[in-house]
Design a protein around this motif. Structure first.
Motif, PDB file in Angstrom:
ATOM      1  N   VAL A   1       0.862  -1.188   0.000  1.00 40.93           N
ATOM      2  CA  VAL A   1       0.000   0.000   0.000  1.00 40.93           C
ATOM      3  C   VAL A   1       0.895   1.233   0.000  1.00 40.93           C
ATOM      4  CG1 VAL A   1      -1.790   1.314   1.197  1.00 40.93           C
ATOM      5  CG2 VAL A   1      -1.837  -1.188   1.267  1.00 40.93           C
ATOM      6  N   SER A   2       0.778   2.061  -1.006  1.00 38.77           N
ATOM      7  CA  SER A   2       1.583   3.282  -1.106  1.00 38.77           C
ATOM      8  C   SER A   2       0.860   4.436  -0.443  1.00 38.77           C
ATOM      9  CB  SER A   2       1.854   3.625  -2.576  1.00 38.77           C
ATOM     10  OG  SER A   2       2.560   2.597  -3.228  1.00 38.77           O
ATOM     11  N   GLU A   3       1.600   5.236   0.303  1.00 35.52           N
ATOM     12  CA  GLU A   3       1.055   6.469   0.846  1.00 35.52           C
ATOM     13  C   GLU A   3       1.049   7.508  -0.271  1.00 35.52           C
ATOM     14  OE1 GLU A   3      -0.213   7.145   3.777  1.00 35.52           O
ATOM     15  OE2 GLU A   3       0.198   5.213   4.759  1.00 35.52           O
ATOM     16  N   VAL A   4      -0.128   8.053  -0.572  1.00 41.52           N
ATOM     17  CA  VAL A   4      -0.269   8.961  -1.705  1.00 41.52           C
ATOM     18  C   VAL A   4      -0.631  10.353  -1.201  1.00 41.52           C
ATOM     19  CG1 VAL A   4      -1.463   9.394  -3.884  1.00 41.52           C
ATOM     20  CG2 VAL A   4      -1.020   7.033  -3.140  1.00 41.52           C
ATOM     21  N   GLY A   5       0.245  11.314  -1.484  1.00 47.96           N
ATOM     22  CA  GLY A   5       0.002  12.692  -1.096  1.00 47.96           C
ATOM     23  C   GLY A   5      -0.581  13.498  -2.238  1.00 47.96           C
ATOM     24  N   PRO A   6      -0.846  14.781  -2.015  1.00 47.42           N
ATOM     25  CA  PRO A   6      -1.481  15.622  -3.042  1.00 47.42           C
ATOM     26  C   PRO A   6      -0.703  15.677  -4.344  1.00 47.42           C
ATOM     27  CG  PRO A   6      -1.459  16.742  -0.914  1.00 47.42           C
ATOM     28  CD  PRO A   6      -0.615  15.520  -0.754  1.00 47.42           C
TER      29      PRO A   6
ATOM     30  N   GLU B   1      -2.490  -0.586 -14.752  1.00 44.96           N
ATOM     31  CA  GLU B   1      -3.707  -0.872 -15.496  1.00 44.96           C
ATOM     32  C   GLU B   1      -4.921  -0.952 -14.581  1.00 44.96           C
ATOM     33  OE1 GLU B   1      -3.015  -4.277 -17.947  1.00 44.96           O
ATOM     34  OE2 GLU B   1      -1.470  -3.281 -19.133  1.00 44.96           O
ATOM     35  N   THR B   2      -4.700  -1.283 -13.314  1.00 41.05           N
ATOM     36  CA  THR B   2      -5.766  -1.291 -12.311  1.00 41.05           C
ATOM     37  C   THR B   2      -5.201  -0.723 -11.017  1.00 41.05           C
ATOM     38  OG1 THR B   2      -6.746  -3.284 -13.281  1.00 41.05           O
ATOM     39  CG2 THR B   2      -7.473  -2.673 -11.074  1.00 41.05           C
ATOM     40  N   VAL B   3      -5.822   0.349 -10.526  1.00 40.03           N
ATOM     41  CA  VAL B   3      -5.343   1.033  -9.321  1.00 40.03           C
ATOM     42  C   VAL B   3      -6.495   1.168  -8.335  1.00 40.03           C
ATOM     43  CG1 VAL B   3      -4.412   3.186  -8.387  1.00 40.03           C
ATOM     44  CG2 VAL B   3      -3.596   2.332 -10.599  1.00 40.03           C
ATOM     45  N   PHE B   4      -6.251   0.756  -7.090  1.00 39.31           N
ATOM     46  CA  PHE B   4      -7.219   0.946  -6.018  1.00 39.31           C
ATOM     47  C   PHE B   4      -6.677   2.009  -5.073  1.00 39.31           C
ATOM     48  CE2 PHE B   4      -8.198  -3.278  -7.551  1.00 39.31           C
ATOM     49  CZ  PHE B   4      -9.588  -3.275  -7.587  1.00 39.31           C
ATOM     50  N   LEU B   5      -7.474   3.068  -4.873  1.00 39.49           N
ATOM     51  CA  LEU B   5      -7.048   4.165  -4.019  1.00 39.49           C
ATOM     52  C   LEU B   5      -8.084   4.367  -2.918  1.00 39.49           C
ATOM     53  CD1 LEU B   5      -4.914   6.347  -3.562  1.00 39.49           C
ATOM     54  CD2 LEU B   5      -6.194   7.829  -5.124  1.00 39.49           C
ATOM     55  N   ALA B   6      -7.626   4.246  -1.661  1.00 38.45           N
ATOM     56  CA  ALA B   6      -8.513   4.422  -0.503  1.00 38.45           C
ATOM     57  C   ALA B   6      -8.411   5.850   0.002  1.00 38.45           C
ATOM     58  CB  ALA B   6      -8.136   3.434   0.591  1.00 38.45           C
ATOM     59  N   TYR B   7      -9.546   6.518   0.111  1.00 42.23           N
ATOM     60  CA  TYR B   7      -9.625   7.862   0.692  1.00 42.23           C
ATOM     61  C   TYR B   7     -10.168   7.689   2.108  1.00 42.23           C
ATOM     62  CZ  TYR B   7      -9.355   9.375  -4.221  1.00 42.23           C
ATOM     63  OH  TYR B   7      -8.975   9.571  -5.528  1.00 42.23           O
ATOM     64  N   LEU B   8      -9.309   7.862   3.105  1.00 42.12           N
ATOM     65  CA  LEU B   8      -9.676   7.545   4.488  1.00 42.12           C
ATOM     66  C   LEU B   8      -9.362   8.698   5.427  1.00 42.12           C
ATOM     67  CD1 LEU B   8      -8.141   3.944   4.662  1.00 42.12           C
ATOM     68  CD2 LEU B   8     -10.476   4.567   3.991  1.00 42.12           C
ATOM     69  N   ASP B   9     -10.097   8.721   6.546  1.00 43.80           N
ATOM     70  CA  ASP B   9      -9.755   9.645   7.628  1.00 43.80           C
ATOM     71  C   ASP B   9      -8.485   9.153   8.314  1.00 43.80           C
ATOM     72  OD1 ASP B   9     -11.933  11.418   7.301  1.00 43.80           O
ATOM     73  OD2 ASP B   9     -13.256  10.047   8.399  1.00 43.80           O
TER      74      ASP B   9
ATOM     75  N   PHE C   1      -8.088  -2.549   4.384  1.00 44.82           N
ATOM     76  CA  PHE C   1      -7.530  -2.250   3.068  1.00 44.82           C
ATOM     77  C   PHE C   1      -6.135  -2.872   2.919  1.00 44.82           C
ATOM     78  CE2 PHE C   1      -5.496   0.645  -0.073  1.00 44.82           C
ATOM     79  CZ  PHE C   1      -6.405   0.486  -1.113  1.00 44.82           C
ATOM     80  N   ALA C   2      -5.324  -2.773   3.964  1.00 44.13           N
ATOM     81  CA  ALA C   2      -3.985  -3.362   3.931  1.00 44.13           C
ATOM     82  C   ALA C   2      -4.057  -4.879   3.825  1.00 44.13           C
ATOM     83  CB  ALA C   2      -3.199  -2.951   5.176  1.00 44.13           C
ATOM     84  N   ASP C   3      -5.040  -5.484   4.483  1.00 44.81           N
ATOM     85  CA  ASP C   3      -5.205  -6.934   4.435  1.00 44.81           C
ATOM     86  C   ASP C   3      -5.486  -7.397   3.005  1.00 44.81           C
ATOM     87  OD1 ASP C   3      -5.637  -9.594   5.020  1.00 44.81           O
ATOM     88  OD2 ASP C   3      -7.631  -9.276   5.867  1.00 44.81           O
ATOM     89  N   VAL C   4      -6.450  -6.756   2.339  1.00 39.95           N
ATOM     90  CA  VAL C   4      -6.808  -7.149   0.972  1.00 39.95           C
ATOM     91  C   VAL C   4      -5.672  -6.808   0.007  1.00 39.95           C
ATOM     92  CG1 VAL C   4      -8.422  -6.755  -0.925  1.00 39.95           C
ATOM     93  CG2 VAL C   4      -9.275  -6.937   1.426  1.00 39.95           C
TER      94      VAL C   4
ATOM     95  N   MET D   1      -3.187   4.754  -0.619  1.00 43.57           N
ATOM     96  CA  MET D   1      -4.051   5.292   0.426  1.00 43.57           C
ATOM     97  C   MET D   1      -3.700   6.760   0.654  1.00 43.57           C
ATOM     98  SD  MET D   1      -4.185   4.179   4.464  1.00 43.57           S
ATOM     99  CE  MET D   1      -4.311   2.452   4.025  1.00 43.57           C
ATOM    100  N   THR D   2      -4.723   7.583   0.781  1.00 43.68           N
ATOM    101  CA  THR D   2      -4.510   8.976   1.154  1.00 43.68           C
ATOM    102  C   THR D   2      -5.412   9.336   2.319  1.00 43.68           C
ATOM    103  OG1 THR D   2      -4.463  11.263   0.366  1.00 43.68           O
ATOM    104  CG2 THR D   2      -6.181   9.842  -0.547  1.00 43.68           C
ATOM    105  N   THR D   3      -4.840  10.009   3.291  1.00 44.65           N
ATOM    106  CA  THR D   3      -5.602  10.470   4.470  1.00 44.65           C
ATOM    107  C   THR D   3      -5.497  11.984   4.590  1.00 44.65           C
ATOM    108  OG1 THR D   3      -3.671  10.101   5.897  1.00 44.65           O
ATOM    109  CG2 THR D   3      -5.272   8.296   5.712  1.00 44.65           C
ATOM    110  N   ASP D   4      -5.077  12.632   3.541  1.00 42.36           N
ATOM    111  CA  ASP D   4      -4.903  14.085   3.528  1.00 42.36           C
ATOM    112  C   ASP D   4      -6.268  14.761   3.412  1.00 42.36           C
ATOM    113  OD1 ASP D   4      -4.501  16.799   2.291  1.00 42.36           O
ATOM    114  OD2 ASP D   4      -2.391  16.224   2.529  1.00 42.36           O
ATOM    115  N   ALA D   5      -6.625  15.552   4.394  1.00 46.70           N
ATOM    116  CA  ALA D   5      -7.943  16.191   4.414  1.00 46.70           C
ATOM    117  C   ALA D   5      -8.129  17.120   3.222  1.00 46.70           C
ATOM    118  CB  ALA D   5      -8.133  16.965   5.716  1.00 46.70           C
ATOM    119  N   ASP D   6      -7.062  17.790   2.806  1.00 47.94           N
ATOM    120  CA  ASP D   6      -7.169  18.690   1.651  1.00 47.94           C
ATOM    121  C   ASP D   6      -7.450  17.907   0.371  1.00 47.94           C
ATOM    122  OD1 ASP D   6      -6.688  20.892   3.254  1.00 47.94           O
ATOM    123  OD2 ASP D   6      -4.523  20.880   2.896  1.00 47.94           O
ATOM    124  N   VAL D   7      -6.853  16.708   0.259  1.00 44.50           N
ATOM    125  CA  VAL D   7      -7.103  15.875  -0.912  1.00 44.50           C
ATOM    126  C   VAL D   7      -8.561  15.440  -0.946  1.00 44.50           C
ATOM    127  CG1 VAL D   7      -6.613  13.642  -1.992  1.00 44.50           C
ATOM    128  CG2 VAL D   7      -4.737  15.053  -1.143  1.00 44.50           C
ATOM    129  N   LEU D   8      -9.075  14.976   0.189  1.00 45.45           N
ATOM    130  CA  LEU D   8     -10.468  14.537   0.244  1.00 45.45           C
ATOM    131  C   LEU D   8     -11.409  15.678  -0.136  1.00 45.45           C
ATOM    132  CD1 LEU D   8      -9.101  12.162   1.773  1.00 45.45           C
ATOM    133  CD2 LEU D   8     -11.087  12.132   3.302  1.00 45.45           C
TER     134      LEU D   8
END
Length: 380
Positions: free
Chosen positions: A126-131, A142-150, A160-163, A175-182
Motif C-alpha cells: 500500500v503506497s502512501e499517496v500525497g497531493p 492498469e488497475t489502481v485501487f485508491l482508498a480515501y480515508l480519515d 484495506f492493507a489486508d486485501v 491510500m490517502t488520508t490528507d484532508a485537503d485531498v479529500l
C-alpha cells in the motif's frame, strides 16, 4: 480484415525491433545480481519453445522502456542457472532485488503489462499517496485501487492493507488520508475507488471496513471490459456465474485488435457476460474442450455456465461487433443448438425460447486446467 491487420502489425513489429534476448552466462548472471541493489528482471527461456518465441516480441517492446535491467537466460544452454533458481518451465519471468527473487510474473505476455508489474512489485503493498502524487498514481497501473480515508480510521486502514497484501502483485494499491485531498476530490471518507485507465472506468466502494466485501469488490471491479484469461484468474471469472465468452488468437497483436473491435459489445454486456481473450499456448487443451479446431484461429465459444452448454463460434465468421452480436442473438433466442461432444447423445427440448439469465453454476466443470472446489473437495 482483422487477421490481415494483425498480421501486418506483427510483421512490422518484427522488422522494426532487434532480437530481444540478451542471454547472460552464469558468471554474468551472478555479477548482474550483485550490481547496485541487484534489481533486475530475468526471463528464463528456451529458444525452441513456442511460448518463449511469442514472449520475445513483447520483451523487445518492453526492454527499451524499462528503468531496470531486463536480461534473459537460455535454459537449454545454461540449465544449471534455471535449476538453481527453481525454474521448472521456460518462458518464466522473475524480478530480483538484492539477489533474491521477490516476484514471479503471472500476467499476460504483453509488454505494457510486464512493465506495469515490474514497477508495481517494487512499491509497498500500500503506497502512501500525497497531493502531489495523486494524479500520477491513479494512472500508474492498469488497475489502481485508491482508498480515501480519515487519518484516525484504523479499521478501514487495516482492512484495506489486508486485501492489498493478497492482491498487490496483480494490482496497485494506494491510500490517502490528507484532508485537503479529500476536500479537493469531493469525496466523503471512507471510500475506495478503482481506476482502470485502459478502459477509462472508475468504480467505487463505500464499506472498506468489511474485509470480505472489500475483497469481493477488488475482484469484480478489477475485471476489464474484455479480460485476458490466465491460469490464476480463470476460476475468478468462472465464479461470477455468468456465461463465458472465450476468444482465442495466436498472437498478442491479434488479441489486441480483437479486444479493440469487440470493446463496444463487451461493454454493453459487461454485467451479464464474462468476455476474455485467450493465448492458446497458455491453455493448450481448452480449444478442443470447447468444440473448437486448434488449427483454426482466431476461434471462440460461449460457455453457458448455468446449464453447462457450449456454443462454438462458426468457422470463417468475422470477428466484428455486428457479426458477434448477430450470432449471439441467435444463441440467446435458442435458434442454435449447443455443441455435443463426440460419443455423447443428448436432446435439447428447451431451445424454443430465450436462454434465461441466471447465476446458478453447474458443479460439473468441463474446462480443463481449472479446479472448482465443491463441498471442501476438488471437482475436476
Amino acid at each position: 480484415m482483422l487477421r490481415v491487420a494483425a498480421t501486418v502489425l506483427a510483421f512490422h513489429t518484427l522488422l522494426t525491433i532487434a532480437k530481444a534476448w540478451k542471454h547472460v552466462s552464469e558468471s554474468e548472471f551472478q555479477s548482474t545480481l550483485n550490481e547496485g541493489d541487484g534489481t533486475i528482471v530475468v526471463a528464463y527461456i528456451n529458444v525452441r519453445d513456442n511460448k518463449s518465441e511469442h514472449l520475445e516480441t513483447e520483451w523487445s517492446l518492453a526492454t527499451p522502456e524499462a528503468h531496470i535491467p531486463f536480461v534473459s537466460v537460455d535454459c537449454e544452454a545454461n540449465p544449471a542457472i534455471c535449476a538453481s533458481h527453481g525454474v521448472g518451465s521456460t518462458s518464466t519471468v522473475k524480478l530480483y532485488k538484492q539477489g533474491e527473487a521477490i516476484s514471479t510474473y503471472n500476467g499476460p505476455r504483453r509488454a505494457s503489462a510486464i512493465l506495469s508489474w515490474a514497477s508495481r512489485v517494487q512499491r509497498p503493498a500500500v503506497s502512501e499517496v500525497g497531493p502531489t502524487e495523486l494524479d500520477d498514481f491513479r494512472k500508474a497501473d492498469e488497475t489502481v485501487f485508491l482508498a480515501y480515508l480519515d487519518a484516525d480510521d484504523e479499521t478501514s486502514k487495516a482492512a484495506f492493507a489486508d486485501v492489498a497484501g493478497r492482491y498487490c502483485e496483480e494490482f496497485s494499491f494506494g491510500m490517502t488520508t490528507d484532508a485537503d485531498v479529500l476536500a479537493a476530490e469531493g469525496v466523503t471518507a471512507p471510500i475506495v475507488k478503482c481506476y482502470k485507465p485502459l478502459d477509462g472506468d472508475t468504480h467505487e466502494f463505500t464499506n472498506p471496513t468489511d474485509t470480505g466485501a472489500l475483497e469481493k469488490f477488488v475482484k469484480e471491479a478489477s475485471r476489464p471490459v474484455i479480460g485476458e484469461l490466465l491460469p490464476h484468474n480463470h476460476q475468478r471469472f468462472l465464479d461470477r456465474g455468468w456465461s463465458m465468452v472465450y476468444v482465442f488468437a495466436a498472437t498478442e497483436a491479434e488479441r489486441s485488435e480483437i479486444r479493440k473491435e469487440l470493446n463496444k459489445v463487451a461493454r454493453n454486456q459487461y454485467e451479464s457476460l464474462t468476455m476474455v481473450t485467450v493465448d492458446p499456448l497458455e491453455f493448450p487443451l481448452l480449444l478442443a474442450k470447447l468444440g473448437l479446431d486448434p488449427a483454426v484461429l482466431p476461434a471462440g465459444a460461449v460457455h453457458q455456465l448455468s446449464k453447462d452448454r457450449i456454443y462454438p463460434y462458426p468457422k470463417g465468421r468475422g470477428w466484428t461487433s455486428s457479426e458477434l452480436q448477430s450470432w449471439g442473438l441467435d444463441v440467446w433466442q435458442g435458434r442454435i443448438k449447443p455443441w455435443t461432444p463426440p460419443g455423447v447423445t443428448t436432446t435439447y427440448d428447451d431451445l424454443g425460447g430465450r436462454i434465461k439469465a441466471t447465476q446458478r453454476v453447474s458443479i460439473r466443470n468441463n474446462i480443463p486446467e481449472v479446479k472448482i472446489r465443491v463441498g471442501g473437495r476438488d471437482e475436476l
